[in-house]
Design a protein around this motif. Structure first.
Motif, PDB file in Angstrom:
ATOM      1  N   UNK A 132       0.841  -1.197   0.000  1.00 45.94           N
ATOM      2  CA  UNK A 132       0.000   0.000   0.000  1.00 45.94           C
ATOM      3  C   UNK A 132       0.876   1.247   0.000  1.00 45.94           C
ATOM      4  N   UNK A 133       0.281   2.356  -0.391  1.00 42.98           N
ATOM      5  CA  UNK A 133       1.006   3.637  -0.388  1.00 42.98           C
ATOM      6  C   UNK A 133       1.480   3.961   1.039  1.00 42.98           C
ATOM      7  N   UNK A 134       0.608   3.699   2.028  1.00 44.59           N
ATOM      8  CA  UNK A 134       0.941   3.983   3.421  1.00 44.59           C
ATOM      9  C   UNK A 134       2.150   3.168   3.877  1.00 44.59           C
ATOM     10  N   UNK A 135       2.146   1.866   3.590  1.00 43.82           N
ATOM     11  CA  UNK A 135       3.265   1.005   4.008  1.00 43.82           C
ATOM     12  C   UNK A 135       4.549   1.340   3.250  1.00 43.82           C
ATOM     13  N   UNK A 136       4.386   1.722   2.001  1.00 45.90           N
ATOM     14  CA  UNK A 136       5.551   2.136   1.220  1.00 45.90           C
ATOM     15  C   UNK A 136       6.201   3.355   1.872  1.00 45.90           C
ATOM     16  N   UNK A 137       5.373   4.317   2.257  1.00 45.74           N
ATOM     17  CA  UNK A 137       5.875   5.530   2.907  1.00 45.74           C
ATOM     18  C   UNK A 137       6.551   5.207   4.249  1.00 45.74           C
ATOM     19  N   UNK A 138       5.933   4.327   5.023  1.00 46.05           N
ATOM     20  CA  UNK A 138       6.489   3.957   6.334  1.00 46.05           C
ATOM     21  C   UNK A 138       7.873   3.325   6.192  1.00 46.05           C
ATOM     22  N   UNK A 139       8.017   2.465   5.204  1.00 43.70           N
ATOM     23  CA  UNK A 139       9.306   1.805   4.992  1.00 43.70           C
ATOM     24  C   UNK A 139      10.373   2.767   4.488  1.00 43.70           C
ATOM     25  N   UNK A 140       9.994   3.717   3.663  1.00 45.58           N
ATOM     26  CA  UNK A 140      10.950   4.722   3.199  1.00 45.58           C
ATOM     27  C   UNK A 140      11.387   5.611   4.363  1.00 45.58           C
ATOM     28  N   UNK A 141      10.430   5.923   5.230  1.00 45.45           N
ATOM     29  CA  UNK A 141      10.742   6.766   6.390  1.00 45.45           C
ATOM     30  C   UNK A 141      11.777   6.105   7.295  1.00 45.45           C
ATOM     31  N   UNK A 142      11.705   4.782   7.410  1.00 46.56           N
ATOM     32  CA  UNK A 142      12.675   4.041   8.243  1.00 46.56           C
ATOM     33  C   UNK A 142      14.105   4.227   7.735  1.00 46.56           C
ATOM     34  N   UNK A 143      14.219   4.532   6.445  1.00 45.85           N
ATOM     35  CA  UNK A 143      15.548   4.720   5.853  1.00 45.85           C
ATOM     36  C   UNK A 143      15.859   6.210   5.642  1.00 45.85           C
ATOM     37  N   UNK A 144      15.046   7.068   6.292  1.00 45.73           N
ATOM     38  CA  UNK A 144      15.219   8.524   6.165  1.00 45.73           C
ATOM     39  C   UNK A 144      15.150   8.984   4.710  1.00 45.73           C
ATOM     40  N   UNK A 145      14.222   8.384   3.976  1.00 48.79           N
ATOM     41  CA  UNK A 145      14.003   8.741   2.577  1.00 48.79           C
ATOM     42  C   UNK A 145      12.644   9.425   2.432  1.00 48.79           C
ATOM     43  N   UNK A 146      12.403  10.161   1.350  1.00 44.34           N
ATOM     44  CA  UNK A 146      11.141  10.899   1.187  1.00 44.34           C
ATOM     45  C   UNK A 146       9.923   9.998   1.385  1.00 44.34           C
ATOM     46  N   UNK A 147       9.021  10.412   2.265  1.00 43.53           N
ATOM     47  CA  UNK A 147       7.879   9.560   2.595  1.00 43.53           C
ATOM     48  C   UNK A 147       6.571  10.320   2.763  1.00 43.53           C
ATOM     49  N   UNK A 148       6.585  11.610   2.434  1.00 49.82           N
ATOM     50  CA  UNK A 148       5.351  12.385   2.565  1.00 49.82           C
ATOM     51  C   UNK A 148       5.388  13.605   1.653  1.00 49.82           C
ATOM     52  N   UNK A 149       4.213  14.166   1.438  1.00 47.85           N
ATOM     53  CA  UNK A 149       4.107  15.409   0.687  1.00 47.85           C
ATOM     54  C   UNK A 149       4.551  15.306  -0.761  1.00 47.85           C
ATOM     55  N   UNK A 150       4.940  16.440  -1.302  1.00 52.69           N
ATOM     56  CA  UNK A 150       5.323  16.520  -2.712  1.00 52.69           C
ATOM     57  C   UNK A 150       6.595  15.725  -3.022  1.00 52.69           C
ATOM     58  N   UNK A 151       7.610  15.737  -2.138  1.00 52.85           N
ATOM     59  CA  UNK A 151       8.809  14.925  -2.435  1.00 52.85           C
ATOM     60  C   UNK A 151       8.472  13.438  -2.606  1.00 52.85           C
ATOM     61  N   UNK A 152       7.576  12.918  -1.759  1.00 58.84           N
ATOM     62  CA  UNK A 152       7.167  11.514  -1.869  1.00 58.84           C
ATOM     63  C   UNK A 152       6.416  11.276  -3.173  1.00 58.84           C
ATOM     64  N   UNK A 153       5.520  12.207  -3.519  1.00 62.21           N
ATOM     65  CA  UNK A 153       4.760  12.083  -4.766  1.00 62.21           C
ATOM     66  C   UNK A 153       5.693  12.091  -5.969  1.00 62.21           C
ATOM     67  N   UNK A 154       6.680  12.970  -5.940  1.00 67.08           N
ATOM     68  CA  UNK A 154       7.634  13.036  -7.047  1.00 67.08           C
ATOM     69  C   UNK A 154       8.496  11.775  -7.121  1.00 67.08           C
ATOM     70  N   UNK A 155       8.796  11.203  -5.969  1.00 66.56           N
ATOM     71  CA  UNK A 155       9.554   9.949  -5.945  1.00 66.56           C
ATOM     72  C   UNK A 155       8.752   8.832  -6.602  1.00 66.56           C
ATOM     73  N   UNK A 156       7.461   8.781  -6.352  1.00 63.63           N
ATOM     74  CA  UNK A 156       6.604   7.758  -6.960  1.00 63.63           C
ATOM     75  C   UNK A 156       6.572   7.914  -8.483  1.00 63.63           C
TER      76      UNK A 156
END
Length: 322
Positions: A132-156
């Motif tokens: 899911x988008x939520x779990x994808x974001x949570x896992x990226x956050x664990x690695x201090x990678x973009x996980x929210x907002x516009x940076x996350x959207x652009x990463x997708x």
């Protein structure tokens, strides 16, 4: 070309006429080449309204099973397109998306190092199952990678354009391994012409400016793509044999190709309805068309009793509200 003639021809080419409905969701999407899917729920009806037997679950199933891909494509926005077209479409459009997004990514601090690390993390996450988008974001956050907002959207968008992820069941993300290998490898010019073919067969009569807007291509590329098509004035025409068909009343999906598929919408969208249908932040609301022109807007109903008029019958069938 007269407005009435344009509407009549488009109604047939857009597969809204009863005589032109198709039997499967994948056939509908394949005919168009790509269909706007900014709003997932509305895009299901955009496809369903063009089916012989409209059924919401049938459209969902085609997406969930990978017959239809849902990801970022034309103009860097989310579209539905056939898995049969995935590779050549992505190969043609992704460089254009990247050119548009790269300066934006730089401003957002999405360095090559961050993009590379994010790619490896996401590849591992989707290797065995959809996420899911939520779990994808949570896992990226664990690695201090973009996980929210516009940076996350652009990463997708970046991951999609690199063929790392695409749509999975129930609006999840999964890897692209399941997508069939291309049966034929297009040259760039062949791909341009194939995209133009799909656009003209599904949107004609349409202009060069319409095609440039819809595809996101440059004028130079668009002219190459359209060079083999017949024109009447400024309008390119479809080569398919058309039969006269009544232009009946239809409740259209939000972001439907009938309206969003052209830069000049004045033919089907009267000025008095413009602000009601297209919001200032670019949302295209569901509209009701009669004789091809917008006459009202509507919202997703909760009960069958809210729908009056025979033109709702196919939507009622689609939603299984019988």
């Amino acid at each position: 070309m007269e407005r009435k003639t344009i509407i009549q021809k488009r109604f047939i080419n857009q597969r809204l006429a009863e005589t032109t409905w198709l039997s499967s969701p994948e056939e509908v999407v394949f005919h168009f080449g790509a269909m706007q899917s900014q709003n997932y729920g509305q895009s299901l009806w955009a496809v369903g309204s063009r089916l012989i037997t409209p059924n919401e679950q049938t459209v969902k199933q085609a997406i969930d099973e990978g017959e239809i891909i849902r990801t970022w494509l034309l103009r860097g926005t989310i579209h539905l397109f056939s898995a049969r077209d995935y590779h050549w479409l992505m190969d043609l459009i992704a460089p254009r998306i990247d050119k548009i997004c790269k300066p934006y990514r730089t401003k957002l601090g999405l360095t090559e190092d961050i993009l590379s690390k994010s790619t490896e993390v996401v590849k591992t996450l989707v290797a065995e199952h959809a996420i899911t988008r939520k779990d994808l974001a949570l896992n990226l956050a664990k690695h201090d990678l973009p996980s929210s907002g516009i940076p996350f959207a652009q990463l997708l968008v970046y991951l999609s354009s690199r063929k790392i992820i695409c749509s999975g069941a129930d609006e999840t993300f999964r890897n692209t391994i399941h997508i069939p290998a291309p049966e034929y490898t297009y040259t760039r010019e062949e791909a341009l012409k194939e995209l133009a073919k799909r656009y003209i067969q599904s949107h004609a009569p349409a202009t060069l400016k319409d095609f440039c807007f819809w595809s996101g291509l440059t004028v130079t590329d668009a002219k190459i793509a359209l060079e083999d098509f017949t024109k009447e004035g400024d309008f390119y025409l479809s080569s398919t044999i058309e039969k006269s068909s009544p232009v009946h009343t239809v409740p259209l999906a939000g972001f439907d190709e009938w309206i969003i598929g052209y830069i000049d919408r004045s033919i089907v969208l009267p000025e008095e309805w413009h602000e009601a249908i297209i919001t200032k932040n670019g949302i295209f609301r569901p509209a009701i068309i009669s004789a091809g022109q917008v006459v009202d807007k509507w919202e997703k109903p909760k009960k069958k009793a809210e729908l009056t008029g025979d033109y709702w019958n196919r939507y009622i069938q689609f939603r299984n509200m019988l």
